[in-house]
Write a protein that holds these residues in place. Structure first.
Motif, PDB file in Angstrom:
ATOM      1  N   LYS A 288     -14.571   4.579   0.152  1.00  0.00           N
ATOM      2  CA  LYS A 288     -15.083   3.489  -0.691  1.00  0.00           C
ATOM      3  C   LYS A 288     -13.979   2.989  -1.634  1.00  0.00           C
ATOM      4  CE  LYS A 288     -19.983   4.591  -0.638  1.00  0.00           C
ATOM      5  NZ  LYS A 288     -21.112   5.268  -1.285  1.00  0.00           N
ATOM      6  N   GLU A 289     -13.252   3.926  -2.214  1.00  0.00           N
ATOM      7  CA  GLU A 289     -12.199   3.541  -3.160  1.00  0.00           C
ATOM      8  C   GLU A 289     -11.062   2.803  -2.449  1.00  0.00           C
ATOM      9  OE1 GLU A 289      -9.947   5.595  -6.978  1.00  0.00           O
ATOM     10  OE2 GLU A 289     -10.044   6.724  -5.106  1.00  0.00           O
ATOM     11  N   LEU A 290     -10.733   3.247  -1.243  1.00  0.00           N
ATOM     12  CA  LEU A 290      -9.654   2.591  -0.492  1.00  0.00           C
ATOM     13  C   LEU A 290     -10.064   1.178  -0.089  1.00  0.00           C
ATOM     14  CD1 LEU A 290      -8.596   5.644   1.678  1.00  0.00           C
ATOM     15  CD2 LEU A 290      -7.087   4.416   0.117  1.00  0.00           C
ATOM     16  N   ARG A 291     -11.346   1.031   0.263  1.00  0.00           N
ATOM     17  CA  ARG A 291     -11.825  -0.307   0.628  1.00  0.00           C
ATOM     18  C   ARG A 291     -11.749  -1.239  -0.584  1.00  0.00           C
ATOM     19  NH1 ARG A 291     -17.798  -0.899   2.714  1.00  0.00           N
ATOM     20  NH2 ARG A 291     -18.052  -0.455   0.526  1.00  0.00           N
ATOM     21  N   GLU A 292     -12.130  -0.712  -1.747  1.00  0.00           N
ATOM     22  CA  GLU A 292     -12.038  -1.531  -2.967  1.00  0.00           C
ATOM     23  C   GLU A 292     -10.591  -1.905  -3.280  1.00  0.00           C
ATOM     24  OE1 GLU A 292     -13.995   0.053  -6.509  1.00  0.00           O
ATOM     25  OE2 GLU A 292     -15.782   0.252  -5.249  1.00  0.00           O
ATOM     26  N   PHE A 293      -9.688  -0.991  -2.984  1.00  0.00           N
ATOM     27  CA  PHE A 293      -8.250  -1.240  -3.205  1.00  0.00           C
ATOM     28  C   PHE A 293      -7.748  -2.359  -2.297  1.00  0.00           C
ATOM     29  CE2 PHE A 293      -3.800  -0.067  -2.027  1.00  0.00           C
ATOM     30  CZ  PHE A 293      -3.200  -0.102  -3.285  1.00  0.00           C
ATOM     31  N   GLY A 294      -8.464  -2.551  -1.174  1.00  0.00           N
ATOM     32  CA  GLY A 294      -8.116  -3.670  -0.290  1.00  0.00           C
ATOM     33  C   GLY A 294      -7.315  -3.272   0.937  1.00  0.00           C
ATOM     34  N   VAL A 295      -7.473  -2.014   1.383  1.00  0.00           N
ATOM     35  CA  VAL A 295      -6.739  -1.630   2.606  1.00  0.00           C
ATOM     36  C   VAL A 295      -7.236  -2.485   3.769  1.00  0.00           C
ATOM     37  CG1 VAL A 295      -6.288   0.741   1.857  1.00  0.00           C
ATOM     38  CG2 VAL A 295      -8.348   0.254   3.187  1.00  0.00           C
TER      39      VAL A 295
END
Ligand SMILES: Cc1cc2nc3c(=O)[nH]c(=O)nc-3n(C[C@H](O)[C@H](O)[C@H](O)COP(=O)(O)OP(=O)(O)OC[C@H]3O[C@@H](n4cnc5c(N)ncnc54)[C@H](O)[C@@H]3O)c2cc1C
Length: 317
Positions: A288-295
């Motif tokens: 979830k955090e990586l998706r928010e980061f925009g990977v």
């Protein structure tokens, strides 16, 4: 379709998986059984790892020892073609330097091109277990960089034989490995990043990372890459921790740190089933955090644990 095209056309974070070929003697259906629970989430592509031959020592009837070479998990190219045909999903075979002469590599690339496979992940490969350190094949490559250069050359129609002057140009999209926590053989992070940059400058179009359990390491890695003008997409490789033993095994094998919060929670569990629940929840939060980061992509190492990865993916996609 190329990985880079998938990323350019994406409307959100993409999903991809990595699988291992089955042990020699198993049916292709074992791969379909592994992937069936995962394909409903519409992965953009599936990576298939490559496994070099290993030395095997057998005792002959006269008592002498015979050394042979065996590949435990053959079939990478066949699996890539079968998956493309069976699911209509793009595949990315891993290609390695270990055990391959440059001519073997060229032949393998010709096969992949004839099969309509558009992507390769170019790697040095692990050392043979009996060698301990990586030893290149005679007339083979020492570093992934040299493999990237060979694929880039073939993409320009440059074959190893000088006599081939009008050979068709292949059109592979080349990916390479990156290490948020440094490759274990590198003397320092800076030199490892410079070697990574050399692979990108030689034609690699995206980076796929080693597993990590602390997103901050990935964020720092991306920043370091951008500071060095490495501007290709960086895809995080993700694995769920599923067994208590992995707390000591994964750091040793993959040079990754397990964050204290994760290791303490796993240590307190009574058994592997409980450890897996913690590992699954950790990977969901990481994703979830990586998706928010925009990977651009979340890439999951399924490694014989399709149900675990399914439990993660259904929370994200
Ligand atoms: C996403 C991913 C998928 C993988 N899949 C497979 C697989 O299918 N099969 C398999 O066998 N292994 C696989 N591996 C493991 C990989 O092969 C090993 O980590 C291997 O030890 C290094 O491969 P590399 O491509 O990163 O090597 P390289 O990029 O060649 O780097 C290897 C080491 O050499 C150093 N180096 C590079 N160039 C130079 C230079 N010119 N001078 C001095 N040092 C240099 C680097 O800093 C690094 O320490 C995978 C790894 C990842 C991250």
């Amino acid at each position: 379709m190329k990985i880079t095209e998938h990323i350019q056309n994406a409307k959100g974070t993409l999903l991809s998986y990595e699988i291992l070929p089955p042990l020699k003697g198993k049916d292709i259906r074992s791969i379909y059984q592994h992937l069936d629970p995962l394909t409903e989430f519409k992965p953009s592509w599936i990576n298939v790892t490559y496994h070099r031959t290993e030395a095997v020592f057998k005792k002959r009837t006269d008592g002498s020892i015979e050394k042979t070479k065996q590949r435990k998990r053959p079939g990478t190219v066949g699996i890539c073609a079968a998956l493309k045909n069976h699911y209509g999903i793009d595949t990315t075979p891993h290609i390695i330097c270990g055990g391959f002469s440059q001519n073997d590599t060229e032949d393998a690339l010709i096969d992949l091109n004839f099969l309509g496979i558009d992507n390769v992940l170019a790697l040095r490969g692990d050392a043979a277990k009996s060698d301990g350190v990586f030893i290149p094949e005679p007339h083979g490559h020492r570093y992934a960089l040299d493999l990237v250069k060979q694929v880039t050359n073939l993409n320009k129609g440059i074959y190893l034989e000088d006599e081939i002057t009008d050979g068709i140009a292949t059109n592979f999209c080349i990916g390479v490995a990156g290490y948020p926590e440094m490759h274990f053989e590198a003397s320092n992070m800076e030199s490892d990043l410079l070697h990574l940059k050399a692979k990108v400058d030689a034609g690699a179009e995206y980076i796929m990372t080693q597993m990590f359990f602390d997103n901050q390491k990935f964020f720092d890695f991306v920043k370091s890459c951008r500071d060095l003008d490495i501007n290709v997409p960086i895809i995080p490789g993700l694995k769920a921790l599923t067994r208590k033993k992995q707390l000591s095994v994964l750091p040793k094998i993959f040079n990754v740190e397990i964050p204290k919060a994760l290791s303490e929670a796993v240590e307190q569990t009574a058994n592997d089933a409980d450890a897996e629940k913690i590992g699954t929840e950790w990977l969901i939060q990481q994703s979830k955090e990586l998706r928010e980061f925009g990977v651009p992509v979340l890439h999951y190492y399924t490694l014989g644990k399709p149900e675990t990865i399914r439990n993660v993916v259904q929370e994200i996609f």
